[in-house]
Design a protein around this motif. Structure first.
Motif, short mmCIF file in Angstrom:
data_model
loop_
_atom_site.label_atom_id
_atom_site.label_comp_id
_atom_site.label_asym_id
_atom_site.label_seq_id
_atom_site.Cartn_x
_atom_site.Cartn_y
_atom_site.Cartn_z
N PRO A 132 12.99 59.01 38.80
CA PRO A 132 14.43 59.24 39.01
C PRO A 132 14.73 60.70 39.31
O PRO A 132 14.10 61.61 38.76
CB PRO A 132 15.05 58.82 37.67
CG PRO A 132 13.95 59.01 36.67
CD PRO A 132 12.68 58.68 37.39
N LEU A 133 15.69 60.92 40.21
CA LEU A 133 16.11 62.27 40.57
C LEU A 133 17.62 62.35 40.45
O LEU A 133 18.34 61.52 40.99
CB LEU A 133 15.66 62.60 42.00
CG LEU A 133 15.70 64.09 42.41
CD1 LEU A 133 14.77 64.32 43.60
CD2 LEU A 133 17.09 64.56 42.78
N VAL A 134 18.09 63.36 39.73
CA VAL A 134 19.52 63.51 39.49
C VAL A 134 20.00 64.82 40.11
O VAL A 134 19.31 65.83 40.06
CB VAL A 134 19.84 63.48 37.97
CG1 VAL A 134 19.09 64.57 37.23
CG2 VAL A 134 21.33 63.62 37.72
N LEU A 135 21.18 64.76 40.74
CA LEU A 135 21.86 65.95 41.23
C LEU A 135 22.94 66.31 40.22
O LEU A 135 23.80 65.47 39.90
CB LEU A 135 22.50 65.71 42.59
CG LEU A 135 21.65 65.93 43.84
CD1 LEU A 135 22.48 65.62 45.08
CD2 LEU A 135 21.13 67.34 43.90
N VAL A 136 22.92 67.54 39.72
CA VAL A 136 23.91 68.01 38.75
C VAL A 136 24.70 69.13 39.42
O VAL A 136 24.11 70.15 39.80
CB VAL A 136 23.25 68.52 37.46
CG1 VAL A 136 24.31 68.92 36.45
CG2 VAL A 136 22.33 67.45 36.88
N GLY A 137 25.99 68.94 39.58
CA GLY A 137 26.80 69.92 40.28
C GLY A 137 27.99 70.37 39.47
O GLY A 137 28.63 69.57 38.78
N TYR A 138 28.30 71.64 39.58
CA TYR A 138 29.43 72.24 38.87
C TYR A 138 30.41 72.79 39.90
O TYR A 138 30.04 73.58 40.77
CB TYR A 138 28.90 73.34 37.95
CG TYR A 138 29.89 74.34 37.42
CD1 TYR A 138 31.14 73.95 36.92
CD2 TYR A 138 29.57 75.69 37.37
CE1 TYR A 138 32.03 74.89 36.43
CE2 TYR A 138 30.44 76.64 36.87
CZ TYR A 138 31.67 76.23 36.40
OH TYR A 138 32.55 77.17 35.91
N SER A 139 31.66 72.33 39.88
CA SER A 139 32.71 72.80 40.75
C SER A 139 32.34 72.59 42.21
O SER A 139 32.16 71.47 42.66
CB SER A 139 33.02 74.27 40.44
OG SER A 139 34.16 74.71 41.13
N ASN A 140 32.15 73.67 42.97
CA ASN A 140 31.75 73.52 44.37
C ASN A 140 30.38 72.86 44.48
O ASN A 140 30.10 72.11 45.43
CB ASN A 140 31.73 74.89 45.04
CG ASN A 140 31.52 74.83 46.53
OD1 ASN A 140 32.28 74.19 47.25
ND2 ASN A 140 30.48 75.48 47.01
N GLY A 141 29.51 73.11 43.51
CA GLY A 141 28.21 72.44 43.49
C GLY A 141 28.34 70.94 43.33
O GLY A 141 27.53 70.18 43.87
N ALA A 142 29.37 70.49 42.60
CA ALA A 142 29.62 69.06 42.47
C ALA A 142 30.00 68.46 43.81
O ALA A 142 29.57 67.35 44.17
CB ALA A 142 30.71 68.81 41.43
N ALA A 143 30.84 69.18 44.58
CA ALA A 143 31.20 68.70 45.91
C ALA A 143 29.97 68.61 46.80
O ALA A 143 29.82 67.66 47.59
CB ALA A 143 32.25 69.62 46.53
#
Length: 482
Positions: free
Chosen positions: A193-204
């Motif tokens: 499994p691979l997860v993308l974790v984004g904060y603010s602009n990183g979430a977009a």
């Protein structure tokens, strides 16, 4: 009659020109009253990665070699150009100051990688606009402890000097994101499994990546998205920030490129902000909405990886309704969940709160059934600091209340856009100063005193910089990943 019309037309033309000239002169006067531009506002750090470099900068090692050259430029063109009057204890770019991150290892402004002995999965962490990989440090360590191969990516334009945001584009950020995901997928194999974790602009950026793959772009699979304060819907005013940016190339108008010119005392976040950065995040949000239109064809988009998002109802950057309407309502009901942190309704300041913000909770919990799971973290009652998790399942109007064992800290009346990914013991932004002194502590400065003494606005310093409910985030994240 023709003569009269001619005179009227000339009057209108001359009047318009005079008005425009007056506005230009007034704007120029306003710009001259702003703080002077410093080397960290003007330095050309041209070693930075661009989307056009993706054909030659193909691996994470290549990307980090680019960073080596970039940070050498930072030392030469910014640190080396700081005047004696700017060599202060709280200047990030004054070598050896309390805010200078360069002497510390690791330098959390740079891309980092955490490699377990036997990876159970992979994670790519994407920080926010004007931030650095430091903002993802705690989440990275949490995932690494659970066996994940972790890359905390430094997005182009970040971690160096604010001038890095003058010419960066969202396509540069997206290209770097794709490079990092390819790297981690290659390390963990096709099945993990691979997860993308984004904060603010990183979430977009995480949402854009997943939607691009759904559209058919040849990209490695991601299995989960975890979003913090997702910058999915921003003010339409950001769309017009290109206007001052275009003026900044004219002599005397250089400061027009900046929406904020602030002292740079934070070792891991820019305080100054460019108009171009606002333009790019707006274009990114428009890109996402166009992707949803293309995938859904007017209906909720199907096939996105399951999303778990954390958002504060008190958010000066992204509104809670925007997260609901521009993200979750645009997705088919396929296991997505939003967690909202409510205001502290026991706080003595509650009568001073904006009624519209107080009403957000009711809009979430009392409305019709939603196509996603919803949790609101709120007071057990308005006389208690105890926090309960109020949950509504997708498609249901039934509300379930679960005690969390958490409570609001004294004097904290809300979370904030910038607080969510930081634990309360963060040594820079936490609720209490660290036991051992290192970099500057910015978590809870003493603000009682006389006005006019601070070099920055007190409203900046009073903003909550950490999440007192981080243990709940950790619990929910672990359950979501497994």
């Amino acid at each position: 009659m023709k003569t009269l019309l001619k005179h009227v037309a000339l009057f209108v033309v001359y009047g318009t020109l005079c008005t425009v000239a007056t506005l230009v002169v007034a704007y120029l006067y306003y710009l001259q009253q702003r703080p002077d531009l410093k080397p960290w506002h003007t330095a050309n750090l041209d070693a930075e990665f661009r989307a056009a470099d993706a054909a030659t900068v193909e691996t994470l090692d290549d990307y980090r070699h680019v960073e080596d050259r970039l940070f050498a430029q930072l030392v030469d063109r910014v640190y080396g150009a700081v005047s004696e009057t700017d060599r202060r204890a709280l200047n990030r770019y004054s070598a050896g100051s309390l805010s200078d991150p360069l002497p510390y290892a690791p330098n959390w402004n740079r891309t980092f990688e955490l490699v377990p002995d036997r990876p159970l999965g992979g994670a790519v962490l994407l920080h926010g606009l004007s931030d650095s990989p430091y903002s993802m440090r705690a989440l990275a360590e949490l995932l690494y402890a659970r066996g994940y191969w972790v890359v905390g990516l430094r997005l182009p334009g970040h971690g160096t000097a604010p001038s890095g945001l003058l010419h960066v584009t969202w396509e540069d950020w997206a290209a770097a994101t794709r490079l990092a995901v390819r790297h981690v997928r290659g390390k963990i194999g096709a099945d993990a499994p691979l997860v993308l974790v984004g904060y603010s602009n990183g979430a977009a950026l995480a949402v854009e990546y997943a939607a691009a793959r759904l559209q058919g772009e040849d990209l490695p699979r991601v299995d989960r998205l975890v979003l913090f304060s997702p910058a999915i819907g921003v003010s339409r005013a950001a769309a017009f920030a290109w206007i001052p940016t275009s003026l900044s190339g004219i002599g005397g108008f250089e400061k027009a490129a900046w929406t904020d010119l602030q002292p740079e005392y934070d070792p891991y976040k820019y305080n100054s902000f460019t108009a171009n950065a606002a333009v790019q995040v707006y274009r990114l949000t428009q890109r996402i909405q166009a992707q949803f239109d293309a995938v859904g064809g007017g209906r909720p988009a199907k096939g996105m990886p399951p999303i778990l998002a954390f958002e504060s109802v008190a958010d000066a950057t992204v509104s809670a309704p925007a997260v609901v309407n521009a993200l979750f309502r645009r997705l088919a009901p396929e296991g997505h969940e939003a967690v909202f942190f409510d205001m502290n309704r026991q706080a003595q300041a509650q009568p001073l709160f904006d009624p519209a913000v107080l009403a957000v909770r009711a809009g979430l919990l009392d409305g019709p059934a939603l196509p996603f799971d919803l949790t609101v973290m709120t007071n057990a009652d308005e006389q208690s600091a105890q926090v309960v998790a109020v949950h509504r399942r997708a498609g249901s109007t039934t509300v379930e209340r679960t005690p969390t064992g958490l409570e609001w800290p004294r004097y904290v009346f809300s979370l904030s856009h910038v607080a969510l990914p930081f634990p309360p013991d963060d040594p820079v932004y936490g609720l209490n100063p660290p036991a051992t002194k290192s970099l500057i502590y910015l978590g809870r400065p003493e603000l009682l005193g006389e006005r006019g003494l601070l070099a920055v606005s007190p409203t900046v310093l009073m903003r909550l910089r950490c999440n007192p409910f981080f243990p709940y985030v950790e619990q929910r994240l672990e359950a979501f990943l497994h």
